[in-house]
Design an enzyme around this catalytic site. Structure first.
Site, PDB file in Angstrom:
ATOM      1  N   CYS A 233       0.689  -1.403   0.524  1.00 16.10           N
ATOM      2  CA  CYS A 233      -0.321   0.204   0.369  1.00 16.10           C
ATOM      3  C   CYS A 233       1.446   1.507   0.158  1.00 16.10           C
ATOM      4  CB  CYS A 233      -0.525  -0.112   1.221  1.00 16.10           C
ATOM      5  SG  CYS A 233      -2.106  -1.554   1.551  1.00 16.10           S
ATOM      6  N   CYS A 355      -2.177   6.309   9.207  1.00 13.74           N
ATOM      7  CA  CYS A 355      -2.245   8.246  10.324  1.00 13.74           C
ATOM      8  C   CYS A 355      -3.345   7.958  10.533  1.00 13.74           C
ATOM      9  CB  CYS A 355      -2.289   8.771   8.797  1.00 13.74           C
ATOM     10  SG  CYS A 355      -2.931   8.679   7.438  1.00 13.74           S
TER      11      CYS A 355
END
Length: 412
Positions: A233, A355
């Site tokens: 990713c 995040c």
């Protein structure tokens, strides 16, 4: 300048009504020939409009006798008030330009309404936030979740989310004249003023724009000579490039599902004159379609997430994200984590990264994984200015001027 307001209104409409991401909306609306100064103004006013959307829209809605059905006119009113409070434009200019922009939008019927409502809103000295959404500039469900997950820190998190973000750069190892204030622990991280971004160094591949929180990833993975490493990713490739900068003698495979984003990674590698072993277009949940032996010594797993830790960089996130997205995201993260675990060699390490500040995506995800995979164990990591979680560590938005990131290192 009326044209800039015309573009800005359409961008807000595409984000808030069509549910497009801000960057995509800007790309779709703005002409390629637009001047850099005009583009910067539009970007600033759109960011401010989205960052403070709940209170700005409440200010003009206060003076309507019934709800406004025309959403384009509504976005023009919101943008106009953002000029007042976040661009210091004079009241008479705001009203005059908004009325003119209504004509450009073919909303001449709304000129009188805009004139009246804006004058009343601009003259209103008694406005008070009527609810938590307006006070904290976040949806109710988001506020509830942050309060639940971080009862002692939630106001600091929300306050940081509503601030413009600082600008961090990553310098090539060995660069002696890297500008900015050094990070206390990250040797190549520098905090600079966005007006001081050295574009020549950027173009030459000597620096990259990357938040300090994200720069911890490569250091925690600690790449060693000849190690087989997978960055899953991976787009836009900042962490991949950082791994190769720290040690160009690794065998790095870079995985990304989206072909355009994979091209972006390739562009970054070329700019920095770095070489990976393989660039792979593939689905992280389906390694059988792209994986080749042998297994990896280390895996960097920066999974898709709510991005709740980087709202100050992407204020559209808090307006686009919906509560039901959390279920879909956590399921996807579980699938990616399980798939990646099968590709790790015995004794290998997997760094799980988001995040996000939501515990469902972070420590609860790891708890579930360790319960189902007893051959894995958590490894201790230390990041100053972070919060120790039951599993892993959390950097909260604004801590040491960093974005919100979660890290957990696992050993097989």
């Amino acid at each position: 300048m009326n044209k800039n307001r015309y573009y800005g209104t359409h961008i807000l409409y595409r984000v808030l009504i069509k549910h497009e991401h801000l960057k995509s909306a800007m790309t779709a609306v703005l002409p390629k020939t637009i001047e850099a100064q005009d583009k910067a103004w539009i970007q600033h006013i759109c960011y401010m409009s989205l960052r403070h959307y709940f209170s700005l829209s409440a200010r003009w809605q206060k003076f309507l006798h019934k709800p406004l059905k025309d959403q384009l006119v509504g976005q023009l009113l919101t943008l106009s008030l953002a000029q007042k409070f976040y661009a210091q434009a004079p009241d008479h200019a705001i009203v005059h330009e908004a009325v003119n922009t209504a004509g450009m939008l073919k909303k001449s019927w709304a000129k009188g309404l805009i004139n009246t409502v804006l004058k009343q809103s601009l003259a209103d000295r008694d406005f008070r936030s009527g609810n938590a959404q307006q006070q904290y500039e976040h949806p109710d469900w988001w506020l509830a979740l942050v309060k639940k997950d971080w009862p002692d820190d939630w106001t600091d998190i929300i306050r940081a989310n509503n601030q413009p973000p600082p600008l961090w750069i990553r310098c090539r190892p060995g660069l002696t004249d890297c500008p900015g204030r050094p990070h206390a622990q990250l040797s190549n991280a520098r905090l600079i003023n966005d007006k001081q971004l050295p574009h020549d160094l950027l173009a030459q591949g000597h620096i990259s724009v990357q938040d300090a929180a994200a720069q911890w990833a490569a250091h925690l993975l600690n790449p060693q000579n000849d190690e087989r490493i997978l960055d899953a990713c991976a787009a836009p490739g900042g962490k991949s490039c950082h791994l190769l900068e720290l040690n160009p003698n690794i065998q790095l495979d870079i995985l990304e599902q989206d072909p355009q984003r994979l091209q972006l990674i390739d562009d970054n590698l070329q700019r920095l004159n770095l070489t990976a072993r393989r660039l792979i277009q593939g689905d992280a949940t389906e390694p059988d379609t792209w994986y080749r032996e042998p297994k990896y010594d280390k895996i960097l797993l920066d999974v898709p997430c709510s991005a709740s830790g980087v709202v100050r960089r992407h204020p559209d996130i808090k307006l686009l994200r919906q509560p039901e997205d959390m279920t879909l995201l956590t399921r996807l993260q579980t699938r990616i984590l399980q798939a990646a675990a099968k590709l790790l060699a015995d004794g290998g390490r997997l760094l799980y990264v988001t995040c996000s500040v939501f515990r469902a995506e972070n420590e609860r995800q790891i708890k579930r994984f360790l319960t189902n995979n007893p051959d894995f164990s958590e490894q201790t990591i230390i990041i100053p200015d972070s919060q120790k979680c039951k599993y892993g560590v959390q950097i909260l938005p604004g801590q040491a001027d960093m974005d919100g990131f979660y890290y957990c290192l696992l050993r097989k």
